[in-house]
Scaffold this motif. Structure first.
Motif, PDB file in Angstrom:
ATOM      1  N   TYR A 278       0.862  -0.938   0.087  1.00 15.53           N
ATOM      2  CA  TYR A 278       0.063   0.098   0.111  1.00 15.53           C
ATOM      3  C   TYR A 278       0.875   1.164   0.165  1.00 15.53           C
ATOM      4  CZ  TYR A 278       1.259   0.100   5.050  1.00 15.53           C
ATOM      5  OH  TYR A 278       1.804   0.282   6.010  1.00 15.53           O
ATOM      6  N   ASP A 279       0.165   2.486  -0.523  1.00 19.52           N
ATOM      7  CA  ASP A 279       1.078   3.577  -0.250  1.00 19.52           C
ATOM      8  C   ASP A 279       1.129   4.178   1.145  1.00 19.52           C
ATOM      9  OD1 ASP A 279       1.902   6.204  -0.715  1.00 19.52           O
ATOM     10  OD2 ASP A 279       0.358   6.790  -2.180  1.00 19.52           O
ATOM     11  N   PRO A 280       2.364   4.229   1.578  1.00 22.99           N
ATOM     12  CA  PRO A 280       2.256   4.563   2.922  1.00 22.99           C
ATOM     13  C   PRO A 280       1.947   6.055   3.119  1.00 22.99           C
ATOM     14  CG  PRO A 280       4.667   4.670   1.693  1.00 22.99           C
ATOM     15  CD  PRO A 280       3.751   3.978   0.746  1.00 22.99           C
ATOM     16  N   GLU A 281       1.743   6.915   2.166  1.00 24.68           N
ATOM     17  CA  GLU A 281       1.064   8.148   2.251  1.00 24.68           C
ATOM     18  C   GLU A 281      -0.503   7.978   2.978  1.00 24.68           C
ATOM     19  OE1 GLU A 281       2.296  11.180   1.816  1.00 24.68           O
ATOM     20  OE2 GLU A 281       3.879  11.052   0.686  1.00 24.68           O
ATOM     21  N   LEU A 282      -1.134   6.940   2.570  1.00 28.95           N
ATOM     22  CA  LEU A 282      -2.342   6.769   3.004  1.00 28.95           C
ATOM     23  C   LEU A 282      -2.507   6.695   4.375  1.00 28.95           C
ATOM     24  CD1 LEU A 282      -3.585   3.736   0.802  1.00 28.95           C
ATOM     25  CD2 LEU A 282      -3.983   6.274   0.671  1.00 28.95           C
ATOM     26  N   LEU A 283      -1.402   6.356   5.245  1.00 33.07           N
ATOM     27  CA  LEU A 283      -1.489   6.147   6.758  1.00 33.07           C
ATOM     28  C   LEU A 283      -0.793   7.361   7.201  1.00 33.07           C
ATOM     29  CD1 LEU A 283      -0.925   2.380   7.261  1.00 33.07           C
ATOM     30  CD2 LEU A 283      -2.871   3.703   6.992  1.00 33.07           C
ATOM     31  N   VAL A 284      -0.793   8.657   6.697  1.00 31.31           N
ATOM     32  CA  VAL A 284      -0.305   9.892   7.155  1.00 31.31           C
ATOM     33  C   VAL A 284      -1.726  10.893   7.458  1.00 31.31           C
ATOM     34  CG1 VAL A 284       0.925  11.777   6.711  1.00 31.31           C
ATOM     35  CG2 VAL A 284       1.710   9.487   6.161  1.00 31.31           C
ATOM     36  N   GLY A 285      -1.647  11.301   8.571  1.00 30.77           N
ATOM     37  CA  GLY A 285      -2.503  12.575   8.892  1.00 30.77           C
ATOM     38  C   GLY A 285      -3.891  12.116   8.849  1.00 30.77           C
ATOM     39  N   ARG A 286      -4.661  13.411   8.849  1.00 28.70           N
ATOM     40  CA  ARG A 286      -6.227  13.180   9.217  1.00 28.70           C
ATOM     41  C   ARG A 286      -6.836  11.848   8.830  1.00 28.70           C
ATOM     42  NH1 ARG A 286      -9.565  18.334   7.968  1.00 28.70           N
ATOM     43  NH2 ARG A 286      -7.642  19.176   6.908  1.00 28.70           N
ATOM     44  N   ASP A 287      -6.362  11.272   7.322  1.00 28.16           N
ATOM     45  CA  ASP A 287      -7.141  10.192   6.834  1.00 28.16           C
ATOM     46  C   ASP A 287      -6.734   8.863   7.388  1.00 28.16           C
ATOM     47  OD1 ASP A 287      -8.649  12.218   5.711  1.00 28.16           O
ATOM     48  OD2 ASP A 287      -7.105  12.263   3.841  1.00 28.16           O
ATOM     49  N   ARG A 288      -5.760   8.889   8.330  1.00 28.72           N
ATOM     50  CA  ARG A 288      -4.928   7.792   8.544  1.00 28.72           C
ATOM     51  C   ARG A 288      -5.972   6.674   9.168  1.00 28.72           C
ATOM     52  NH1 ARG A 288      -2.857   4.992  12.760  1.00 28.72           N
ATOM     53  NH2 ARG A 288      -3.275   6.975  14.383  1.00 28.72           N
ATOM     54  N   THR A 289      -6.783   7.048   9.731  1.00 29.81           N
ATOM     55  CA  THR A 289      -7.912   6.048  10.781  1.00 29.81           C
ATOM     56  C   THR A 289      -8.800   5.476   9.470  1.00 29.81           C
ATOM     57  OG1 THR A 289      -7.938   7.555  12.236  1.00 29.81           O
ATOM     58  CG2 THR A 289      -9.179   5.608  12.754  1.00 29.81           C
ATOM     59  N   THR A 290      -9.337   6.418   8.634  1.00 26.06           N
ATOM     60  CA  THR A 290     -10.222   5.935   7.730  1.00 26.06           C
ATOM     61  C   THR A 290      -9.471   5.027   6.671  1.00 26.06           C
ATOM     62  OG1 THR A 290     -10.906   8.200   7.681  1.00 26.06           O
ATOM     63  CG2 THR A 290     -12.089   6.698   6.174  1.00 26.06           C
ATOM     64  N   ASN A 291      -8.304   5.560   6.100  1.00 26.51           N
ATOM     65  CA  ASN A 291      -7.762   4.420   5.339  1.00 26.51           C
ATOM     66  C   ASN A 291      -7.111   3.209   5.958  1.00 26.51           C
ATOM     67  OD1 ASN A 291      -8.015   6.416   3.298  1.00 26.51           O
ATOM     68  ND2 ASN A 291      -5.976   7.431   3.699  1.00 26.51           N
ATOM     69  N   LEU A 295      -7.940  -0.394   4.519  1.00 27.48           N
ATOM     70  CA  LEU A 295      -6.924  -1.349   4.125  1.00 27.48           C
ATOM     71  C   LEU A 295      -7.283  -2.749   4.900  1.00 27.48           C
ATOM     72  CD1 LEU A 295      -3.715   0.839   4.206  1.00 27.48           C
ATOM     73  CD2 LEU A 295      -4.957  -0.498   2.019  1.00 27.48           C
ATOM     74  N   GLN A 296      -7.540  -2.417   6.268  1.00 32.61           N
ATOM     75  CA  GLN A 296      -7.781  -3.742   6.996  1.00 32.61           C
ATOM     76  C   GLN A 296      -8.945  -4.697   6.672  1.00 32.61           C
ATOM     77  OE1 GLN A 296      -8.607  -2.572  11.352  1.00 32.61           O
ATOM     78  NE2 GLN A 296      -6.916  -4.059  11.893  1.00 32.61           N
ATOM     79  N   ASN A 297      -9.999  -3.887   5.935  1.00 33.94           N
ATOM     80  CA  ASN A 297     -10.983  -4.844   5.454  1.00 33.94           C
ATOM     81  C   ASN A 297     -10.862  -5.318   4.225  1.00 33.94           C
ATOM     82  OD1 ASN A 297     -12.478  -4.163   7.881  1.00 33.94           O
ATOM     83  ND2 ASN A 297     -13.368  -2.254   7.203  1.00 33.94           N
ATOM     84  N   ASP A 298      -9.808  -5.023   3.419  1.00 37.49           N
ATOM     85  CA  ASP A 298      -9.325  -5.520   2.206  1.00 37.49           C
ATOM     86  C   ASP A 298      -9.158  -7.170   2.483  1.00 37.49           C
ATOM     87  OD1 ASP A 298      -8.049  -6.229  -0.225  1.00 37.49           O
ATOM     88  OD2 ASP A 298      -7.553  -4.221  -0.539  1.00 37.49           O
ATOM     89  N   THR A 299      -9.871  -7.831   1.485  1.00 39.58           N
ATOM     90  CA  THR A 299      -9.881  -9.325   1.597  1.00 39.58           C
ATOM     91  C   THR A 299      -8.300  -9.797   1.596  1.00 39.58           C
ATOM     92  OG1 THR A 299     -10.502  -9.608  -0.607  1.00 39.58           O
ATOM     93  CG2 THR A 299     -12.088 -10.042   1.007  1.00 39.58           C
ATOM     94  N   LEU A 300      -7.638  -9.048   0.551  1.00 48.40           N
ATOM     95  CA  LEU A 300      -6.237  -9.244   0.315  1.00 48.40           C
ATOM     96  C   LEU A 300      -5.220  -8.997   1.412  1.00 48.40           C
ATOM     97  CD1 LEU A 300      -6.043  -8.427  -3.534  1.00 48.40           C
ATOM     98  CD2 LEU A 300      -6.461 -10.657  -2.532  1.00 48.40           C
ATOM     99  N   LYS A 301      -5.850  -8.458   2.416  1.00 49.94           N
ATOM    100  CA  LYS A 301      -5.002  -8.134   3.676  1.00 49.94           C
ATOM    101  C   LYS A 301      -3.571  -7.232   3.337  1.00 49.94           C
ATOM    102  CE  LYS A 301      -6.319 -12.244   6.303  1.00 49.94           C
ATOM    103  NZ  LYS A 301      -5.795 -13.384   6.925  1.00 49.94           N
ATOM    104  N   PRO A 302      -3.712  -6.073   2.650  1.00 49.84           N
ATOM    105  CA  PRO A 302      -2.639  -5.279   2.504  1.00 49.84           C
ATOM    106  C   PRO A 302      -1.599  -4.886   3.416  1.00 49.84           C
ATOM    107  CG  PRO A 302      -4.398  -4.182   1.966  1.00 49.84           C
ATOM    108  CD  PRO A 302      -4.834  -5.386   2.268  1.00 49.84           C
TER     109      PRO A 302
END
Ligand SMILES: [Zn+2]
Lengths: 615, 471
Positions: A278-291, A295-302
């Motif tokens: 996954y793109d590490p930028e996804l887990l930065v800042g305000r959107d971290r929790t949502t993203n 990611l956690q709910n993705d069946t491929l378990k990224p």
């Protein structure tokens, strides 16, 4: 009589006054001498501790490329008591949020522990520099609001999310366990950010100010005698090769699996890919929790770091280990030959593919003969000197574990799994005591059965062979700037229980497997100018198509890279894992690819549907 | 007859010394409360301590003036002073400047005065003059009516100015009346009224009414020695109440418990009166009156509290009585004040070292909350010194009052004692959470010209009256 009453009244009135004043004095005594809490409240009132956040350390790759840096962000704070009527729509417009969120913000701040209308509370976290630029000019229109600068992580290459981990705000649990952290602080939550938290975070400073009731700073407390300056976090240089890492992630795109590459001479991890990534930028800042939730709910378990946490059977690559143990125990020699007529004939039997027969040790590795290693494995377990299956098995287990299997290698990343090497107890329970023998557990000889290894352990196996008998605990960090060196445990050689001379025969076999012409199982991995040694494997997968495995190192005589590749549901090791490993080696050693067709084939291979089918 | 000049020796120098000490300490504390590094000059007249210095100088000139005037002026013109004070109060009410929600300031040029402050000594003079009449009997209806008029007139105007604190001061003059012949039972009843007031705010109406009823029955049993009749009557009333409650519920209507208790009392009193008439028991008449008065009082306090008092006044009372605990809201003043005083400890933080008062955590810190600075910077020791000074002053004034030959001087003296006592107790009491924050100054201490001058005049008239007692 009348006189008496009046004089009495004089005393009664004096008495009343005296009693009332004594009440005042008693209450003052309670307040000023007995009760202690007011003294504490007083200093809380007056002193304001403003933390000075140091910049978090940067992370570089082995060639000095920046892979993690800091980016400015701003927390919008509000002091409730100083807020005057303001235009909520205007503020919402500047912040690019719906106006209702402003009203909601005022409700939310009160829910935070330690809320006080006299102190700044976080109103909106991590405003981007772009919005901040606009807000800054208009901030005067919103009395009571102020902006505190913070830093957020940023990733120029958008790679190695699993390895780098991420940073988040501390929660109540962390605060209660570690007094260093306070509400609003950031902490590394996973990956390197977590394991090198202490080095990266630096040391917070604090400025103590005297404030008045309006929270206006009246000056520094005791002229800054008790202030401390922030110490910037230490920069980290990784053993990772950013280009190689990026290339590995590209190769693994649309496939499930993992690549781990290690420099055998040092144990430094050159690349660690877990796919899907996954793109590490996804887990930065305000959107971290949502993203994170997405990611956690993705069946491929990224989110799942397969390199450290996925347990696969090692498959045929494990024949190397059995061969080495056999030679060490003196039950097989380089010259020992066994015939193979399509399989191991005893018991339920173990099948084999079509190849010349009989085979020597080196040839058996080159052609990956199942039958050969069934003989070897049984000879170890049943070696007369041990006296029993249990003793024989324990001896085998001891050798196997010396390669780093069934235990944590101690990499400097969180969540490493130890893997599985079964024990005597396990089989005693699984069958019954005395109810099993070398034949019962014959699948161990070809790396199937009750074995579980992580891709990291397999890469470490490749490193062990490359080093002819020892390994350094794999580690990501090469240097923490401003310190004497890395943890001494990473510079300590771990020898296997196998004499280094025996490794040459295995190396020969792995060389032949790649470069040996007819009968080689991994010819696809060969490189024109570099002698690659490798071993394919197919990890049986009870849930679907087998996993493709390949371990290798190169160059043969001066190994610079040892690698393990797992591609899930990809069938034979030679089909997917071997070419990917080979391209990785080529990329790392030559920095170019001479086989664009193969590369294209690998880039474009989509194996996710196989995963979907099995479901 | 002695001449004016020779009276210098006759002044009570102990009182004057205590006065000077308090004024000086007050000024020191105002300086500390307002002190900041930016304005550290003592003679900075843009700051309150600079201004207070001017007020003090004026106050001393006023004091001298008061001492030089012929003592007969205070006696002869007592009613004139009173009338003047009333006129000023009305003018302030109608045309005054609003400060902190009260219409109590009269603007004269750039300065403002608070007539309410001056009305205190004028009222004390008026009461003294009234009761000074030969053979004055305080318990005669006519006397009570006159006294009531003199006390209530300024109090009501001040209440209308929305300055509850200053109005309550007049209640303190009951001490004067007590000294001058008000019997003990009236003092006790006064105490009961205060208790009822607090009970009404804390508990429900119905509970207080039941308490009042129970108290009446207890008095009947004790003073009438009629336990049996009392029990029967109580039982009957209770049954009436219960029957009423259930019968009304049965019909599906709901009626508050207050009304049920009221109905029970309304039925009960005529029955009791008829019984009293035939049995000739006079006590029942008095007790019925007692019950009716207290019931009326309870209901009116409840009404006033919920419908007349402003929310902030309700809150302050609630906060003090512990009904609400809101340390960041309405209780903030008291809480911050307690923190300031409590953090002073035994010896205090040292002069000008107080952090709570210096950084404005305490509201109104140079006026109503000046005692916080004392508590914080001078500690328990300093607080004790200040309270002791006030106590010595009050006891000294009682002593002086008692040595007067003329009733006028004595009565006025007790007026001074009552007024100063009320201010000191309520003011310090509110800073340490013993009394609601009603905003009255600490005599001689608090910042402000009006308050300082008014207390100076109040005190020095008495010193003047005393000095010429021998004459
Ligand atoms: Zn074979």
């Amino acid at each position: 009589m009348q006189l008496n009453i009046t004089t009495d009244k004089k005393y009664i009135i004096s008495g009343i006054i005296l009693i009332f004043f004594i009440v005042l004095i008693i209450k003052l005594f309670m307040l000023q001498i007995v009760e202690q809490s007011y003294k504490l409240s007083a200093s809380n009132n007056v002193l304001r501790y403003i933390p000075q956040y140091p910049a978090r350390g940067l992370i570089y790759d082995r060639k000095g490329n920046l892979i993690v840096y800091n980016q400015a962000a701003y927390d919008l704070m509000v002091v409730k008591n100083q807020v005057k009527a303001f235009d909520t729509t205007e503020l919402a417009k500047i912040l690019e949020i719906p106006p209702e969120q402003i009203k909601d913000g005022f409700i939310q701040i009160k829910k935070v522990k330690g809320y006080s209308p006299y102190k700044p509370s976080i109103f909106i976290k991590q405003i981007s520099s772009k919005i901040y630029a606009v807000l800054q000019e208009k901030l005067y229109q919103f009395p009571g609001f102020e902006v505190h600068p913070r830093t957020l992580r940023s990733y120029p290459h958008k790679i190695a999310g699993h390895l780098l981990g991420y940073v988040g705000e501390v929660d109540d649990e962390i605060i209660s366990k570690n007094p260093y952290y306070q509400l609003g602080d950031y902490i590394g939550i996973n990956g390197l950010e977590k394991s090198y938290e202490k080095e990266l975070r630096g040391v917070k400073g604090v400025s103590i100010y005297m404030v008045d009731v309006h929270n206006r700073i009246k000056g520094s407390y005791e002229n800054g005698l008790y202030d401390s300056t922030a110490v910037v976090g230490k920069d980290i240089i990784c053993g990772i090769d950013a280009n190689l890492q990026e290339y590995g992630e590209k190769l693994m795109a649309n496939k499930i699996g993992s690549i781990v590459a290690i420099e055998p001479k040092t144990g430094e991890v050159l690349a660690m890919v877990s796919s899907p990534s996954y793109d590490p930028e996804l887990l930065v800042g305000r959107d971290r929790t949502t993203n994170y939730r997405l990611l956690q709910n993705d069946t491929l378990k990224p989110i799942f770091n397969r390199a450290l946490m996925a347990l696969y059977p090692p498959g045929s690559t494990f024949k190397i280990v059995n061969g080495l143990v056999g030679m060490q125990e003196g039950v097989v020699y380089p010259t020992t030959r066994y015939g193979c007529a399509g399989g191991y004939p005893i018991g339920r039997g173990v099948g084999c593919h079509n190849h010349p027969s009989p085979l020597s040790f080196t040839q058996a590795i080159q052609m990956s003969c199942n039958t050969y290693f069934c003989y070897v494995f049984r000879s170890i377990i049943d070696k007369p000197i041990f006296g029993s299956v249990e003793n024989g098995f324990s001896d085998w287990k001891k050798h196997v574990e010396s390669f780093g299997f069934g235990k944590k290698l101690g990499i400097d990343l969180p969540n490493e799994l130890r893997g599985i090497v079964p024990s005597v107890n396990f089989y005693d329970r699984y069958f019954r005591k005395g109810g099993w023998n070398s034949l019962t557990i014959i699948s161990l000889s070809i790396g199937q059965g009750e074995l579980g290894t992580t891709p990291l352990q397999m890469a470490n196996l490749a490193a062990v062979i490359a080093n002819r008998g020892y390994y350094y605990s794999p580690h990501v960090v090469k240097e923490v700037k401003g310190t004497d060196g890395i943890d001494p445990k990473f510079t300590e050689k771990h020898y296997t229980t196998i004499d280094s001379t025996y490794f040459n025969y295995v190396v020969e076999g792995m060389d032949m497997a790649v470069n040996g012409g007819f009968g080689g199982t991994a010819l696809i991995a060969a490189l024109p100018k570099i002698r690659v040694c490798g071993k394919t494997g197919t990890a049986q997968n009870p849930h679907g198509a087998d996993h493709s495995v390949f371990i290798a190192f190169a160059p043969k005589d001066d190994p610079k890279i040892a690698i393990a590749v797992y591609v899930e549901n990809a069938g034979f090791g030679a089909t997917w894992a071997a070419p990917i490993a080979s391209l990785m080696i080529e990329k790392y050693l030559t920095d170019s690819i001479a086989r664009p067709d193969l590369e294209k084939l690998m880039f474009e291979g989509k194996l996710l549907d196989r995963h979907a089918n099995k479901k | 007859m002695q001449t004016r000049n020779s009276s210098w020796r006759g002044f009570d120098w102990i009182t004057i010394f205590i006065y000077l000490a308090l004024v000086f300490m007050g000024w020191l504390n105002i300086y500390a409360a307002v002190y900041s590094d930016a304005h550290s000059s003592i003679l900075d007249f843009t700051q309150r301590y600079g201004m207070q210095l001017i007020w003090i100088v004026f106050a001393l000139i006023l004091a001298l003036f008061v001492l030089l005037i012929d003592r007969r002026v205070y006696f002869v013109f007592a009613y004139l002073f009173y009338a003047l004070a009333i006129v000023l109060l009305i003018v302030a009410l109608l045309f005054g400047k609003v400060v902190n929600g009260a219409h109590s300031w009269l603007q004269i040029g750039s300065a403002g005065i608070q007539p309410a402050e001056f009305a205190k000594f004028a009222t004390a003079l008026a009461i003294a003059k009234l009761t000074n009449v030969y053979n004055f009997k305080i318990l005669q209806p006519k006397s009570l009516l006159q006294i009531g008029f003199i006390l209530f007139l300024p109090a009501i105007i001040i209440l209308l100015q929305n300055d509850t604190g200053s109005a309550m001061v007049y209640a303190a003059l009951i001490l004067v009346l007590y000294r001058e012949g008000l019997p003990n039972w009236i003092m006790l009843y006064f105490v009961l009224i205060v208790i009822l007031f607090i009970l009404v705010i804390i508990f429900s109406n119905a509970t207080v009414l039941i308490f009042v009823f129970g108290l009446t029955m207890l008095l009947f049993a004790i003073f009438g020695n009629r336990l049996k009749e009392m029990l029967i009557y109580t039982l009957a009333s209770t049954i009436i109440g219960i029957v009423l409650y259930y019968s009304i519920r049965y019909t599906g209507y709901s009626l508050s418990t207050t009304y049920i208790v009221l109905i029970a009392i309304t039925i009960g009193i005529p029955v009791a009166l008829i019984y009293a008439f035939f049995r000739r028991i006079r006590l029942i008449y008095y007790l019925s009156l007692f019950l009716i008065m207290n019931t009326a009082f309870t209901l009116s306090v409840d009404y006033i509290y919920h419908n007349v008092l402003a929310t902030h006044q309700q809150k302050r009372i609630n906060d003090l009585l512990g009904i609400e605990d809101d340390t960041q809201g309405w209780g903030y003043n008291v809480n911050q004040s307690k923190i300031a005083i409590g953090s002073g400890g035994f010896f205090g933080k040292g002069y000008l070292q107080g952090t709570q008062t210096k950084y404005n955590f305490v509201p109104e810190q140079s006026t109503d909350f000046i005692f916080c600075t004392v508590g914080e910077e001078w500690g328990f020791i300093g607080s004790l010194v200040v309270i002791s000074l006030f106590l010595i002053l009050l006891l000294r004034l009682i002593m002086i009052a008692e040595r007067q030959r003329e009733a006028f001087s004595r009565i006025y003296g007790y007026g001074v004692v009552s007024i100063i006592f009320f201010h000191v107790f309520v003011n310090i009491g509110m800073t340490i959470g013993l009394f609601p924050v009603i905003g009255i100054p600490l005599p001689f201490f608090s910042y402000g010209g009006s308050s300082l001058w008014a207390f100076t005049i109040l005190l020095f008239i008495f010193i003047k009256l005393d000095s010429s007692r021998l004459g």
